[in-house]
Write a protein that holds these residues in place. Structure first.
Motif, PDB file in Angstrom:
ATOM      1  N   ARG A 168      13.295   7.294 -12.426  1.00  0.00           N
ATOM      2  CA  ARG A 168      13.815   6.161 -11.929  1.00  0.00           C
ATOM      3  C   ARG A 168      12.504   5.330 -11.314  1.00  0.00           C
ATOM      4  NH1 ARG A 168      17.107   7.490  -7.507  1.00  0.00           N
ATOM      5  NH2 ARG A 168      18.677   8.029  -9.111  1.00  0.00           N
ATOM      6  N   ILE A 169      11.570   6.015 -10.710  1.00  0.00           N
ATOM      7  CA  ILE A 169      10.499   5.433 -10.179  1.00  0.00           C
ATOM      8  C   ILE A 169       9.546   4.953 -11.417  1.00  0.00           C
ATOM      9  CG2 ILE A 169       8.044   6.007  -9.156  1.00  0.00           C
ATOM     10  CD1 ILE A 169      10.127   8.267  -7.180  1.00  0.00           C
ATOM     11  N   GLN A 181      10.816   1.823 -12.222  1.00  0.00           N
ATOM     12  CA  GLN A 181      10.376   0.636 -11.421  1.00  0.00           C
ATOM     13  C   GLN A 181       8.994   0.313 -11.631  1.00  0.00           C
ATOM     14  OE1 GLN A 181      11.630   3.259  -7.948  1.00  0.00           O
ATOM     15  NE2 GLN A 181      12.390   1.309  -7.004  1.00  0.00           N
ATOM     16  N   VAL A 182       8.164   1.205 -11.739  1.00  0.00           N
ATOM     17  CA  VAL A 182       6.667   0.950 -12.107  1.00  0.00           C
ATOM     18  C   VAL A 182       6.577   0.111 -13.440  1.00  0.00           C
ATOM     19  CG1 VAL A 182       4.529   1.837 -12.833  1.00  0.00           C
ATOM     20  CG2 VAL A 182       5.569   3.055 -11.036  1.00  0.00           C
ATOM     21  N   ARG A 183       7.377   0.386 -14.252  1.00  0.00           N
ATOM     22  CA  ARG A 183       7.340  -0.503 -15.602  1.00  0.00           C
ATOM     23  C   ARG A 183       7.788  -1.788 -15.298  1.00  0.00           C
ATOM     24  NH1 ARG A 183      10.939   2.489 -18.561  1.00  0.00           N
ATOM     25  NH2 ARG A 183      10.322   4.501 -18.127  1.00  0.00           N
ATOM     26  N   GLY A 184       8.748  -1.951 -14.369  1.00  0.00           N
ATOM     27  CA  GLY A 184       9.035  -3.216 -14.095  1.00  0.00           C
ATOM     28  C   GLY A 184       8.366  -4.096 -13.268  1.00  0.00           C
ATOM     29  N   THR A 239       6.721  -6.288  -2.620  1.00  0.00           N
ATOM     30  CA  THR A 239       8.160  -5.826  -2.260  1.00  0.00           C
ATOM     31  C   THR A 239       8.543  -4.775  -3.148  1.00  0.00           C
ATOM     32  OG1 THR A 239       8.827  -7.965  -1.308  1.00  0.00           O
ATOM     33  CG2 THR A 239      10.558  -6.308  -1.811  1.00  0.00           C
ATOM     34  N   GLN A 240       8.314  -4.740  -4.686  1.00  0.00           N
ATOM     35  CA  GLN A 240       8.685  -3.867  -5.434  1.00  0.00           C
ATOM     36  C   GLN A 240       7.858  -2.586  -5.285  1.00  0.00           C
ATOM     37  OE1 GLN A 240      11.514  -3.522  -7.225  1.00  0.00           O
ATOM     38  NE2 GLN A 240      11.844  -5.231  -5.918  1.00  0.00           N
ATOM     39  N   VAL A 241       6.321  -2.755  -5.130  1.00  0.00           N
ATOM     40  CA  VAL A 241       5.506  -1.686  -4.809  1.00  0.00           C
ATOM     41  C   VAL A 241       5.647  -0.988  -3.492  1.00  0.00           C
ATOM     42  CG1 VAL A 241       3.400  -1.340  -4.461  1.00  0.00           C
ATOM     43  CG2 VAL A 241       3.537  -2.851  -6.137  1.00  0.00           C
ATOM     44  N   ALA A 288      10.350   5.507  -2.609  1.00  0.00           N
ATOM     45  CA  ALA A 288      10.806   6.211  -3.473  1.00  0.00           C
ATOM     46  C   ALA A 288      10.044   7.465  -3.592  1.00  0.00           C
ATOM     47  CB  ALA A 288      11.278   5.771  -4.789  1.00  0.00           C
ATOM     48  N   LEU A 289       8.609   7.426  -3.827  1.00  0.00           N
ATOM     49  CA  LEU A 289       7.878   8.560  -3.933  1.00  0.00           C
ATOM     50  C   LEU A 289       7.844   9.386  -2.757  1.00  0.00           C
ATOM     51  CD1 LEU A 289       5.053   6.920  -6.042  1.00  0.00           C
ATOM     52  CD2 LEU A 289       6.250   8.864  -6.913  1.00  0.00           C
ATOM     53  N   GLN A 290       7.870   8.780  -1.671  1.00  0.00           N
ATOM     54  CA  GLN A 290       7.691   9.407  -0.368  1.00  0.00           C
ATOM     55  C   GLN A 290       8.740  10.366  -0.274  1.00  0.00           C
ATOM     56  OE1 GLN A 290       5.443  10.112   1.940  1.00  0.00           O
ATOM     57  NE2 GLN A 290       3.901   9.019   1.106  1.00  0.00           N
ATOM     58  N   SER A 291      10.160   9.801  -0.737  1.00  0.00           N
ATOM     59  CA  SER A 291      11.379  10.507  -0.446  1.00  0.00           C
ATOM     60  C   SER A 291      11.346  11.447  -1.641  1.00  0.00           C
ATOM     61  CB  SER A 291      12.650   9.438  -1.044  1.00  0.00           C
ATOM     62  OG  SER A 291      13.799  10.291  -0.613  1.00  0.00           O
ATOM     63  N   CYS A 292      10.832  11.636  -2.706  1.00  0.00           N
ATOM     64  CA  CYS A 292      10.833  12.622  -3.700  1.00  0.00           C
ATOM     65  C   CYS A 292       9.931  13.699  -3.155  1.00  0.00           C
ATOM     66  CB  CYS A 292      10.219  11.889  -4.911  1.00  0.00           C
ATOM     67  SG  CYS A 292      10.604  13.129  -6.209  1.00  0.00           S
ATOM     68  N   ALA A 293       8.732  13.140  -2.691  1.00  0.00           N
ATOM     69  CA  ALA A 293       7.810  14.181  -2.027  1.00  0.00           C
ATOM     70  C   ALA A 293       8.445  14.966  -0.859  1.00  0.00           C
ATOM     71  CB  ALA A 293       6.545  13.330  -1.581  1.00  0.00           C
TER      72      ALA A 293
END
Length: 93
Positions: free
Chosen positions: A17-18, A21-24, A40-42, A48-53
């Protein structure tokens, strides 16, 4: 076995999913979208990366570190030190 093994499919799904988002965001930049909208997207990607970490860290503490502490000795101290360094990296990020 990795400490996150029970959550592996969830972690992979979140990372995909992340990746989307990066491709978007890449498309947004290519299409000259307004700066604040891109930022805002960044910000959402960072969250999302922090949550995954945090998920990976929780699993590491619950599995790898807990097992090392139960065994005791130098391995326990090494795992706790390793986890502390990982937490410090996450805080700085």
């Amino acid at each position: 076995m990795a400490g996150y093994a029970p959550q592996k499919e969830d972690v992979i799904r979140r990372l995909r999913r992340i990746e989307g988002q990066v491709r978007g965001v890449q498309r947004m930049v290519a299409e000259d979208v307004y700066c604040i909208d891109v930022l805002t997207q960044v910000s959402a990607i960072n969250a999302a990366l922090q949550s995954c970490a945090v998920t990976l860290l929780d699993e590491h503490l619950a599995c790898c570190v807990t097992e090392a502490i139960a065994q005791g000795g130098d391995q326990a101290k090494a795992k706790v030190d390793e986890a502390s360094r990982a937490i410090a990296r996450l805080i700085r990020a």
